[in-house]
Enzyme design. Structure first.
Site, mmCIF file in Angstrom:
data_model
loop_
_atom_site.group_PDB
_atom_site.id
_atom_site.type_symbol
_atom_site.label_atom_id
_atom_site.label_comp_id
_atom_site.label_asym_id
_atom_site.label_seq_id
_atom_site.Cartn_x
_atom_site.Cartn_y
_atom_site.Cartn_z
ATOM 1 N N HIS A 22 7.981 -5.392 23.480
ATOM 2 C CA HIS A 22 8.472 -4.131 23.599
ATOM 3 C C HIS A 22 8.441 -3.900 25.283
ATOM 4 O O HIS A 22 9.737 -3.456 25.707
ATOM 5 C CB HIS A 22 7.712 -3.080 22.978
ATOM 6 C CG HIS A 22 7.933 -1.649 23.078
ATOM 7 N ND1 HIS A 22 8.335 -0.912 22.207
ATOM 8 C CD2 HIS A 22 7.795 -0.667 24.444
ATOM 9 C CE1 HIS A 22 8.863 0.454 22.887
ATOM 10 N NE2 HIS A 22 8.424 0.223 24.151
ATOM 11 N N GLU A 23 7.593 -4.256 25.899
ATOM 12 C CA GLU A 23 7.722 -3.868 27.203
ATOM 13 C C GLU A 23 8.546 -5.002 28.293
ATOM 14 O O GLU A 23 9.410 -4.523 29.125
ATOM 15 C CB GLU A 23 6.292 -4.136 27.870
ATOM 16 C CG GLU A 23 5.279 -2.906 27.482
ATOM 17 C CD GLU A 23 5.739 -1.760 28.171
ATOM 18 O OE1 GLU A 23 6.418 -1.652 28.970
ATOM 19 O OE2 GLU A 23 5.388 -0.532 27.432
ATOM 20 N N HIS A 26 12.008 -3.967 27.963
ATOM 21 C CA HIS A 26 12.495 -2.906 29.007
ATOM 22 C C HIS A 26 12.807 -3.524 30.305
ATOM 23 O O HIS A 26 13.993 -3.206 30.991
ATOM 24 C CB HIS A 26 11.159 -2.009 29.486
ATOM 25 C CG HIS A 26 11.188 -0.952 28.449
ATOM 26 N ND1 HIS A 26 11.973 -0.320 27.625
ATOM 27 C CD2 HIS A 26 9.881 -0.717 27.693
ATOM 28 C CE1 HIS A 26 11.459 0.454 26.679
ATOM 29 N NE2 HIS A 26 10.265 0.232 26.799
#
Length: 221
Positions: A22-23, A26
């Site tokens: 998820h990170e 980004h």
């Protein structure tokens, strides 16, 4: 206590992947739109050790699992990794590109949830072995944790991804006023969690999403 160790073993990989990818997503999308901050910090990587937060990635999920296992009561399992550094001012179109950078995390969780659903379908469609049940349990955990992170992060509360998406979509002055809620975002989430409001919002969404995956892939386990 004996049940806690196999529970952690089943959940460890899904939680680690869900939080760290998820990170990383980004950072990857931020780089695509012109901000190299995450890349320069070495955070655009699949190496989970670059993203692990000792509290959010390890202690909090294990603590929730322990309480759920020992009490026999369900709870919303969630956690967080070290936030990927993004300098929105370095994006080519800061306000517009913010939407895609923020949406990258929940979208990655959606893709992973689908991947775990495919694994669940595979496990139920092949001859049963000693690995069938653990595979199904891990796939179920993967679908659940990714659904939780996807819907949690889409809540329109800064600094969650949904809050940043809202800031990107709102007109200038309203977006500026809304973004000023960011320092209060985490306290708001804590109040929602302990009052049961967060669960009341998320569980119906998670259950519907889980049912949609089961219907699409043709399993009902």
């Amino acid at each position: 206590m004996e049940a806690l160790i196999p529970t952690i073993a089943i959940w460890a990989l899904p939680v680690l992947l869900a939080i760290t990818l998820h990170e990383a997503a980004h950072g990857y999308v931020a780089r695509h739109f012109g901000d190299p901050t995450a890349e320069l910090a070495g955070r655009i990587t699949l190496n989970p050790f670059k993203h692990i937060d000792p509290v959010g990635t390890v202690l909090v999920p294990i603590g929730i699992l322990a309480l759920s296992t020992l009490s026999g009561m369900g709870g919303i399992l969630f956690g967080w990794a070290k936030p990927v550094p993004v300098n929105f001012s370095r994006l080519r179109n800061p306000k517009g590109d913010m939407l895609w950078v923020a949406a990258a995390g929940p979208f990655t969780n959606l893709v992973m949830a689908i991947g775990w659903a495919m694994l669940f379908k595979f496990a139920t469609s092949t001859p049963e072995t000693a690995y069938t049940l653990p595979m199904m349990q891990m796939a179920e955990a993967g679908m659940l944790i990714n659904a939780v992170l996807m819907f949690l992060n889409l809540l329109p509360i800064p600094p969650l991804d949904g809050g940043r998406i809202a800031v990107s979509l709102l007109p200038g002055k309203l977006a500026w006023h809304f973004s000023r809620l960011e320092p209060f975002g985490f306290p708001i989430l804590l109040v929602m969690l302990f009052t049961g409001v967060l669960g009341a919002i998320l569980w119906p969404l998670i259950a519907t999403f889980r049912y949609a995956l089961a219907t699409f892939f043709g399993f009902y386990g």
